[in-house]
Write a protein that holds these residues in place. Structure first.
Motif, short mmCIF file in Angstrom:
data_model
loop_
_atom_site.label_atom_id
_atom_site.label_comp_id
_atom_site.label_asym_id
_atom_site.label_seq_id
_atom_site.Cartn_x
_atom_site.Cartn_y
_atom_site.Cartn_z
N ALA A 69 -0.56 3.62 -23.59
CA ALA A 69 0.83 3.98 -23.23
C ALA A 69 0.85 5.19 -22.32
O ALA A 69 1.63 5.26 -21.36
N ALA A 70 -0.02 6.16 -22.59
CA ALA A 70 -0.06 7.35 -21.75
C ALA A 70 -0.50 7.00 -20.34
O ALA A 70 0.05 7.52 -19.35
N ASN A 71 -1.43 6.06 -20.23
CA ASN A 71 -1.88 5.65 -18.89
C ASN A 71 -0.75 4.96 -18.12
O ASN A 71 -0.54 5.19 -16.91
N GLN A 72 0.02 4.10 -18.84
CA GLN A 72 1.14 3.43 -18.17
C GLN A 72 2.19 4.43 -17.69
O GLN A 72 2.71 4.33 -16.57
N LYS A 73 2.56 5.40 -18.54
CA LYS A 73 3.55 6.41 -18.13
C LYS A 73 3.04 7.21 -16.95
O LYS A 73 3.81 7.55 -16.04
N MET A 74 1.75 7.52 -16.96
CA MET A 74 1.18 8.27 -15.86
C MET A 74 1.30 7.47 -14.56
O MET A 74 1.64 8.02 -13.50
N GLN A 75 1.04 6.14 -14.65
CA GLN A 75 1.16 5.29 -13.46
C GLN A 75 2.60 5.26 -12.94
O GLN A 75 2.84 5.36 -11.73
N LYS A 76 3.56 5.15 -13.87
CA LYS A 76 4.98 5.15 -13.47
C LYS A 76 5.36 6.46 -12.81
O LYS A 76 6.08 6.50 -11.81
N LEU A 77 4.89 7.58 -13.41
CA LEU A 77 5.20 8.88 -12.82
C LEU A 77 4.62 8.99 -11.41
O LEU A 77 5.26 9.54 -10.49
N GLN A 78 3.43 8.46 -11.24
CA GLN A 78 2.83 8.51 -9.90
C GLN A 78 3.64 7.68 -8.89
O GLN A 78 3.88 8.11 -7.76
N ASN A 79 4.10 6.49 -9.34
CA ASN A 79 4.92 5.66 -8.45
C ASN A 79 6.23 6.35 -8.10
O ASN A 79 6.68 6.35 -6.95
N THR A 80 6.88 6.95 -9.14
CA THR A 80 8.15 7.66 -8.90
C THR A 80 7.94 8.82 -7.94
O THR A 80 8.76 9.09 -7.05
N GLU A 81 6.86 9.54 -8.13
CA GLU A 81 6.57 10.69 -7.25
C GLU A 81 6.39 10.23 -5.81
O GLU A 81 6.90 10.87 -4.88
N SER A 82 5.73 9.07 -5.61
CA SER A 82 5.54 8.57 -4.24
C SER A 82 6.88 8.16 -3.62
O SER A 82 7.15 8.44 -2.45
N ARG A 83 7.77 7.51 -4.43
CA ARG A 83 9.09 7.13 -3.90
C ARG A 83 9.91 8.35 -3.55
O ARG A 83 10.63 8.38 -2.55
N LEU A 84 9.85 9.37 -4.41
CA LEU A 84 10.60 10.59 -4.11
C LEU A 84 10.11 11.25 -2.82
O LEU A 84 10.91 11.79 -2.04
N LYS A 85 8.81 11.20 -2.62
CA LYS A 85 8.29 11.78 -1.37
C LYS A 85 8.80 11.01 -0.16
O LYS A 85 9.20 11.60 0.85
N GLN A 86 8.81 9.64 -0.26
CA GLN A 86 9.35 8.85 0.83
C GLN A 86 10.83 9.15 1.07
O GLN A 86 11.27 9.28 2.21
N ARG A 87 11.61 9.26 -0.04
CA ARG A 87 13.05 9.57 0.09
C ARG A 87 13.25 10.93 0.73
O ARG A 87 14.17 11.12 1.55
N GLU A 88 12.40 11.89 0.35
CA GLU A 88 12.50 13.23 0.94
C GLU A 88 12.25 13.18 2.44
O GLU A 88 12.94 13.83 3.22
N MET A 89 11.28 12.35 2.83
CA MET A 89 11.00 12.22 4.26
C MET A 89 12.19 11.59 4.99
O MET A 89 12.61 12.04 6.07
#
Length: 513
Positions: A69-89
Motif C-alpha cells: 500500500a505504501a508503494n502504491q501511495k508513493m506512485q500516486k504521489l509521484q504522478n500527482t507531483e508530475s501533473r502539478l509540475k506540468q500545470r505550473e508550467m
C-alpha cells in the motif's frame, strides 16, 4: 464381656484396614494426577508453539500488505507531483501570454485615446462648419431650419399619402382578383344550401272574434274587465269599430302572445270578470314559459347543438317572440347557424362550433333585464357567464365589430348574419325609420369637404357620392370612400351592408348660339 472385647477388636481391625486402604488409594491418585499434569504441560507447549508460528505468519502478511500500500501511495504521489509540475508550467505560459496581451491592450488604448482626441477636434470643426452652412442656407432661403424641416415633412407626408393610396389600391386589386371568386362561390353555395323564410311581425296582434257582442263582455261594466286584462298582461287592448276584431298593441311580443292566449281562453270559457282574468293570465303565462323552454330545446336538437346551459336554452326559445326589422329573431338565428355551419365546412373549420356561435349571436337581444349595452357585447357577456368557449364568445361579441376578432369563427358569423339580414324579403322597416336612415347616410357623406351631392339608392344599400374634380384628386377618392365607409360603420345602424361609390368627373359645357 469377652464378646464386647471381640467386637471392639473387630471394629479396630476394620478401622485400621480402612486407613491402610485410604493411604494406598491416595498414593495411586497422586501418581495419576502427576501423569495428567505432565501430559497437559506437553500439550500446552505444542499449542503455544503452533500459535506463535501462526502469529509470525500473520505479522509477515500484514507487513507485506503495508509495504505494498505504501508503494502504491508513493506512485500516486509521484504522478500527482508530475501533473502539478506540468500545470505550473502551463500557468506560467498563460501568465506570460496574458502579460503580453495586457501590453498590447495598453498600446491599443493609447492609440484609441489619441484617435478620440483627433475625432473630437474634427467633430468640433465639422459642427462649426455645419453652423456656418446652416446660417448661409437660412440667409439665402429666407427660412429658418425648423421652418424648412416642417416644409420638408409636409411634402414627405403628401408623397407618402399618395404612395400609400396607390399601394392600398394595388393590394385591394390583387386581393379582389385572388379572393373575390372563391369568396363568391362559398357565399353562393352557402345560401343555396339553406332554406329561408320570410317572417314579418308587427307591434300589434289582431284577435278575431265571432261577433261584436263579445266586445261588450270583454270591456265589462264601466270597463273593469278590459282594465284588469291590461293590468295583468301589460298590453294595450284596443276595442274599436273594426268588425270582428280586437287589436292587442305592445312592443313585447311575449306579453302580446300571453294576452292573445288569455283572451282566447276567456272568450271560449265565457266567464269574464277580473278574478277570472287574473287566474287565466297567470295560467297562460306559465304555459308560455314552458313553451319557450320547449322551443329552445327543440331548436337545439334540430341544429345538433348539445350542452347548452338551461338559461341559454330559455333565451333561444324566447327569440321566437322577438323580431328585428320585422324579421323573426329565432328564424334569423337558425338561418345564421345553418349558414355558419355550411361556410365553416367549406373553409375546413369546425361546423359544430360555427353553428353554435351562429345560433347564439343575437342572445343579447332577449335579456331578462335591459342594460345599456349593445346587444353584441351583452350577448358575449351572457355567453361568458354561462361557460361558453372563448372563441364562441368572441364571435358573438365581434359580429358587429364592437370587439376585436380573435378567431376565424367571428368573421364567419359576421358574414352569415349579414347574408341572413340582407336577403330580399328578410327584413322590413317602417317608413319613418327608413327615410331617416337614408337622410342620415346622405348627410354623413355631405359633411366631408369636396363632396357636392349624395344619393342613397337601392333602399339605402348603396351610397353615391359626387365630388368636385377640382377639389379632390383620383387618389383621394379611394381614401374618401374608405373613410365614409368606416364612419357609417361606426356611427349608424343599418341592416346588411352599404356600398359607397365616389364619383369624380370633369365636364366641359359649351353653348351654340
Amino acid at each position: 464381656m469377652e464378646t464386647a472385647i471381640w467386637i471392639i477388636i473387630a471394629i479396630a481391625a476394620a478401622i485400621a484396614g480402612y486407613v491402610i486402604a485410604m493411604n494406598m488409594s491416595r498414593k495411586n491418585a497422586t501418581s495419576r494426577a502427576n501423569v495428567i499434569i505432565d501430559e497437559a504441560n506437553r500439550e500446552a507447549e505444542s499449542i503455544k508453539e503452533k500459535r506463535i508460528l501462526e502469529a509470525k505468519k500473520e505479522e509477515m502478511k500484514i507487513i507485506n500488505d503495508a509495504e505494498r500500500a505504501a508503494n502504491q501511495k508513493m506512485q500516486k504521489l509521484q504522478n500527482t507531483e508530475s501533473r502539478l509540475k506540468q500545470r505550473e508550467m502551463q500557468l506560467n505560459q498563460q501568465h506570460s501570454e496574458n502579460q503580453r496581451r495586457k501590453n498590447e491592450l495598453d498600446n491599443t488604448k493609447n492609440n484609441l485615446d489619441n484617435r478620440e482626441s483627433i475625432l473630437e477636434s474634427r467633430s468640433a470643426e465639422i459642427e462649426h462648419r455645419h453652423r456656418q452652412v446652416t446660417e448661409e442656407l437660412e440667409r439665402i432661403s429666407g427660412l429658418s431650419a425648423e421652418e424648412a424641416k416642417e416644409k420638408l415633412v409636409e411634402s414627405l407626408k403628401d408623397e407618402a399619402k399618395t404612395a400609400a393610396a396607390g399601394y392600398i389600391n394595388d393590394i385591394m386589386d390583387d386581393a379582389k382578383m385572388t379572393a373575390s371568386k372563391e369568396a363568391k362561390r362559398i357565399v353562393i353555395q352557402s345560401i343555396q344550401r339553406v332554406a329561408t323564410e320570410t317572417a314579418v311581425e308587427n307591434s300589434v296582434t289582431v284577435f278575431h272574434i265571432d261577433n261584436d257582442e263579445i266586445k261588450g263582455r270583454i270591456i265589462g261594466r264601466e270597463g273593469r274587465n278590459i282594465r284588469a286584462l291590461e293590468a295583468a298582461t301589460g298590453i294595450e287592448i284596443i276595442v274599436d269599430d273594426t268588425p270582428e276584431a280586437i287589436v292587442l298593441s305592445g312592443f313585447d311580443p311575449v306579453r302580446r302572445e300571453i294576452a292573445r292566449l288569455a283572451l282566447h281562453q276567456l272568450v271560449v270559457d265565457g266567464r269574464i270578470h277580473p278574478a277570472r282574468i287574473e287566474e287565466v293570465v297567470a295560467k297562460v303565462r306559465k304555459q308560455v314559459e314552458e313553451e319557450i323552454i320547449e322551443t329552445g330545446k327543440r331548436t337545439a336538437i334540430d341544429l345538433g347543438i348539445h350542452g347548452l346551459h338551461p338559461e341559454l336554452i330559455r333565451m333561444v326559445g324566447k327569440m321566437k317572440y322577438r323580431s328585428s326589422y320585422g324579421q323573426n329573431l329565432l328564424q334569423h338565428s337558425r338561418e345564421t347557424a345553418n349558414l355558419c355551419a355550411v361556410m365553416a365546412s367549406e373553409l375546413g373549420l369546425n361546423p359544430k362550433k360555427a353553428r353554435r356561435a351562429g345560433l347564439l349571436h343575437d342572445i343579447g337581444k332577449v335579456p331578462d333585464d335591459e342594460p345599456e349595452l349593445p346587444h353584441a357585447i351583452l350577448g358575449m357577456k351572457l355567453a361568458e357567464k354561462f361557460k361558453e368557449k372563448p372563441d364562441i364568445c368572441n364571435a358573438i361579441g365581434a359580429h358587429h365589430d364592437e370587439v376585436e376578432q380573435t378567431s376565424l369563427l367571428a368573421p364567419i358569423v359576421q358574414v352569415c348574419d349579414a347574408i341572413s339580414g340582407a336577403r330580399p324579403g328578410a327584413r322590413r322597416e317602417i317608413v319613418e325609420a327608413y327615410i331617416k336612415r337614408l337622410n342620415d347616410l346622405e348627410q354623413l357623406a355631405l359633411s366631408y369637404p369636396g363632396v357636392l351631392k349624395t344619393y342613397a339608392i337601392q333602399a339605402g344599400r348603396e351610397l353615391r357620392v359626387i365630388v368636385g374634380a377640382d377639389k379632390i384628386t383620383d387618389e383621394e377618392t379611394e381614401k374618401l370612400s374608405a373613410e365614409i365607409a368606416k364612419k357609417i360603420q361606426d356611427e349608424l345602424t343599418y341592416p346588411g351592408q352599404v356600398k359607397i361609390t365616389v364619383i369624380r368627373e370633369t365636364r366641359a359645357v359649351s353653348f351654340a348660339k
